[in-house]
Design a protein around this motif. Sequence first.
Motif, PDB file in Angstrom:
ATOM      1  N   TYR A 344      18.946   0.632  10.601  1.00 55.03           N
ATOM      2  CA  TYR A 344      17.769   0.562  11.469  1.00 55.03           C
ATOM      3  C   TYR A 344      16.492   0.461  10.638  1.00 55.03           C
ATOM      4  CZ  TYR A 344      14.325   1.790  15.026  1.00 55.03           C
ATOM      5  OH  TYR A 344      13.230   1.775  15.867  1.00 55.03           O
ATOM      6  N   MET A 345      16.374   1.301   9.613  1.00 61.30           N
ATOM      7  CA  MET A 345      15.186   1.293   8.765  1.00 61.30           C
ATOM      8  C   MET A 345      15.023  -0.046   8.063  1.00 61.30           C
ATOM      9  SD  MET A 345      14.161   3.871   5.630  1.00 61.30           S
ATOM     10  CE  MET A 345      14.807   2.945   4.245  1.00 61.30           C
ATOM     11  N   GLN A 346      16.125  -0.606   7.553  1.00 57.69           N
ATOM     12  CA  GLN A 346      16.029  -1.889   6.861  1.00 57.69           C
ATOM     13  C   GLN A 346      15.599  -3.003   7.815  1.00 57.69           C
ATOM     14  OE1 GLN A 346      16.219  -2.021   3.592  1.00 57.69           O
ATOM     15  NE2 GLN A 346      17.028   0.035   3.256  1.00 57.69           N
ATOM     16  N   ARG A 347      16.084  -2.970   9.054  1.00 59.74           N
ATOM     17  CA  ARG A 347      15.659  -3.970  10.036  1.00 59.74           C
ATOM     18  C   ARG A 347      14.164  -3.845  10.314  1.00 59.74           C
ATOM     19  NH1 ARG A 347      20.364  -2.454  12.838  1.00 59.74           N
ATOM     20  NH2 ARG A 347      19.134  -1.318  14.395  1.00 59.74           N
ATOM     21  N   GLU A 420      15.013   7.868  14.527  1.00 63.83           N
ATOM     22  CA  GLU A 420      14.502   6.518  14.786  1.00 63.83           C
ATOM     23  C   GLU A 420      13.006   6.555  15.076  1.00 63.83           C
ATOM     24  OE1 GLU A 420      16.398   4.048  17.625  1.00 63.83           O
ATOM     25  OE2 GLU A 420      18.311   3.972  16.558  1.00 63.83           O
ATOM     26  N   ALA A 421      12.590   7.526  15.885  1.00 65.85           N
ATOM     27  CA  ALA A 421      11.168   7.624  16.229  1.00 65.85           C
ATOM     28  C   ALA A 421      10.332   7.853  14.975  1.00 65.85           C
ATOM     29  CB  ALA A 421      10.947   8.747  17.231  1.00 65.85           C
ATOM     30  N   GLN A 422      10.851   8.632  14.030  1.00 67.38           N
ATOM     31  CA  GLN A 422      10.110   8.890  12.803  1.00 67.38           C
ATOM     32  C   GLN A 422      10.136   7.680  11.874  1.00 67.38           C
ATOM     33  OE1 GLN A 422      12.287  12.444  11.901  1.00 67.38           O
ATOM     34  NE2 GLN A 422      10.724  13.788  12.800  1.00 67.38           N
ATOM     35  N   VAL A 423      11.216   6.887  11.888  1.00 65.53           N
ATOM     36  CA  VAL A 423      11.222   5.619  11.157  1.00 65.53           C
ATOM     37  C   VAL A 423      10.151   4.698  11.729  1.00 65.53           C
ATOM     38  CG1 VAL A 423      12.540   3.520  10.678  1.00 65.53           C
ATOM     39  CG2 VAL A 423      13.629   5.748  10.420  1.00 65.53           C
ATOM     40  N   GLU A 425       7.423   5.646  13.209  1.00 70.88           N
ATOM     41  CA  GLU A 425       6.144   6.194  12.754  1.00 70.88           C
ATOM     42  C   GLU A 425       5.862   5.782  11.312  1.00 70.88           C
ATOM     43  OE1 GLU A 425       4.211  10.548  11.612  1.00 70.88           O
ATOM     44  OE2 GLU A 425       6.011  10.475  12.870  1.00 70.88           O
ATOM     45  N   MET A 426       6.897   5.860  10.472  1.00 65.51           N
ATOM     46  CA  MET A 426       6.755   5.499   9.066  1.00 65.51           C
ATOM     47  C   MET A 426       6.343   4.037   8.917  1.00 65.51           C
ATOM     48  SD  MET A 426       9.643   5.809   6.045  1.00 65.51           S
ATOM     49  CE  MET A 426      10.639   4.444   6.672  1.00 65.51           C
ATOM     50  N   THR A 427       7.017   3.141   9.635  1.00 67.06           N
ATOM     51  CA  THR A 427       6.715   1.718   9.495  1.00 67.06           C
ATOM     52  C   THR A 427       5.367   1.366  10.119  1.00 67.06           C
ATOM     53  OG1 THR A 427       8.118   1.266  11.429  1.00 67.06           O
ATOM     54  CG2 THR A 427       9.116   0.996   9.265  1.00 67.06           C
ATOM     55  N   ASP A 428       4.993   2.041  11.194  1.00 68.85           N
ATOM     56  CA  ASP A 428       3.672   1.805  11.787  1.00 68.85           C
ATOM     57  C   ASP A 428       2.566   2.157  10.790  1.00 68.85           C
ATOM     58  OD1 ASP A 428       4.804   0.956  14.133  1.00 68.85           O
ATOM     59  OD2 ASP A 428       4.452   2.836  15.223  1.00 68.85           O
ATOM     60  N   LYS A 429       2.690   3.309  10.145  1.00 69.50           N
ATOM     61  CA  LYS A 429       1.672   3.738   9.183  1.00 69.50           C
ATOM     62  C   LYS A 429       1.671   2.848   7.947  1.00 69.50           C
ATOM     63  CE  LYS A 429       1.441   8.504  10.806  1.00 69.50           C
ATOM     64  NZ  LYS A 429       1.739   9.931  10.556  1.00 69.50           N
ATOM     65  N   LEU A 430       2.855   2.412   7.534  1.00 65.05           N
ATOM     66  CA  LEU A 430       2.934   1.493   6.400  1.00 65.05           C
ATOM     67  C   LEU A 430       2.265   0.165   6.746  1.00 65.05           C
ATOM     68  CD1 LEU A 430       3.976   0.787   3.580  1.00 65.05           C
ATOM     69  CD2 LEU A 430       6.149   0.108   4.647  1.00 65.05           C
ATOM     70  N   GLY A 431       2.469  -0.307   7.977  1.00 67.47           N
ATOM     71  CA  GLY A 431       1.840  -1.548   8.404  1.00 67.47           C
ATOM     72  C   GLY A 431       0.326  -1.478   8.352  1.00 67.47           C
ATOM     73  N   ARG A 432      -0.223  -0.337   8.761  1.00 72.78           N
ATOM     74  CA  ARG A 432      -1.667  -0.155   8.693  1.00 72.78           C
ATOM     75  C   ARG A 432      -2.161  -0.208   7.247  1.00 72.78           C
ATOM     76  NH1 ARG A 432      -2.868   5.241  11.655  1.00 72.78           N
ATOM     77  NH2 ARG A 432      -0.720   5.296  12.415  1.00 72.78           N
ATOM     78  N   ALA A 433      -1.392   0.433   6.361  1.00 67.99           N
ATOM     79  CA  ALA A 433      -1.773   0.432   4.947  1.00 67.99           C
ATOM     80  C   ALA A 433      -1.722  -0.978   4.366  1.00 67.99           C
ATOM     81  CB  ALA A 433      -0.847   1.362   4.163  1.00 67.99           C
ATOM     82  N   LEU A 434      -0.714  -1.753   4.731  1.00 68.67           N
ATOM     83  CA  LEU A 434      -0.613  -3.127   4.246  1.00 68.67           C
ATOM     84  C   LEU A 434      -1.781  -3.971   4.736  1.00 68.67           C
ATOM     85  CD1 LEU A 434       3.215  -3.762   4.735  1.00 68.67           C
ATOM     86  CD2 LEU A 434       2.008  -3.725   2.543  1.00 68.67           C
TER      87      LEU A 434
END
Length: 449
Positions: A344-347, A420-423, A425-434
Amino acid sequence: MTHMIYPTTNLKATEQLVIERGEGVYVYDNQGRQYLEGMSGLWCTALGYGNEEIVATAAEQMRTLAYSHLFGGKTHPAAMALADKLAGMVPVDNAQVFLGNSGSDANDTQVKLLRYYFNAIGKPEKYKIISRERAYHGVTVAAASLTGLVPNHTHFSLPFEALGILRTGAPHFYRDGLPGESEEEFASRRAQELEDLILAEGPETIAAFIAEPISGAGGVVVPPKGYFEKVQAVLRKYDIFMWDDEVICGFGRTGADFGATSFGIQPQLMSLAKALSSAYLPVSAAIVTGDIYEALVEPSAKVGIFGHGYTYGGHPVACAVASKVLEIYERDNLFERARVMGEYMQRKLQAFASHPLVGEVRGMGMIAALELVANKDTRQPFDGNAIGGFCALRAQEAGLIVRAMGGNSIALCPPLIISEAQVDEMTDKLGRALDETLAHVTREQLLVA
């Protein structure tokens, strides 16, 4: 400022973030601000923070036996239980386990065990070790020499030649593949380069080849398909040991029990630490085959002692905690959970492959990296490491801890218990940083047309 000399830190930029407590996959600073710990500390807090079973186990062992050593024929139940448990888990023939305190000292121990072994069997000239460029194996004198990262060498005057450390290429297809070369051709080329190095040095002088299944600090480099199969064929041809450094990959990180399982590695030596105790206490293991161990016994008897060991090696509290952690992994089926959650995280992370800054998204299981580049089409990197550092800081400001490494790669390695919900959250915050990083490099005209 305290009087502390800080490890792996710019000594002009210390004490930027003070972490006071942790709970689950989150840590909190001294201002009460929450961060999702996207790196499991240093690739190690697999069960997250505040696990009461582990706390209770440590307290009980402290009350029972707070300390005892393993020198001079003494032992204790906690160390024996952990060693036997590990021996039954690892893919090493008749595994024998030496307990230490860190991944660095486990690898340092392996260097000494190799030398002891080949001296014992009458091959003192067989002491050289082949490591790989951009590898990370620790920071003791021997382990730092095995490490292939320039910042870990600069100013330290490490004894590469005296230790017999040789270097071969990293298995990083994205960065090192030739134009028109397939991944399989790249893997074959790396294996041929390894064989050429062995022949140039003399196979009779080379003891072992050390490799992480997935390189961590070098940028989370996942080897191309067939790489370890081809490499191990070369090692078997010349009677050279395969040394598997599982300090980061071990215990579920790749979506299997060990990286060796994920990549078909059949090691004669194996180094473990980090997730062995989910980092609740320092503990490591240097593991060798029964044949290697048996060759040490008689020579040690003649000397009267096997002259290697650490005061805190096999510490009873650390061993009890590690055994409890292994029990939790098995009971809660954490390795399988890491495989499913890892997919899931890799997707989710692959969604960033189209981002203007991201040259490659790579990973397996619960470990991944995004390599930031100045030009996606040509793969041209940014000069220096500042852009990765900028992105990591933007992530931190968004409430996510990641690390920039291997140039400008952003590494992620969350606790195995993440949801999954925390993944998300992680990707949302990473997207903002990018996106903030993209805005910065655009303003500074750092993208290359």
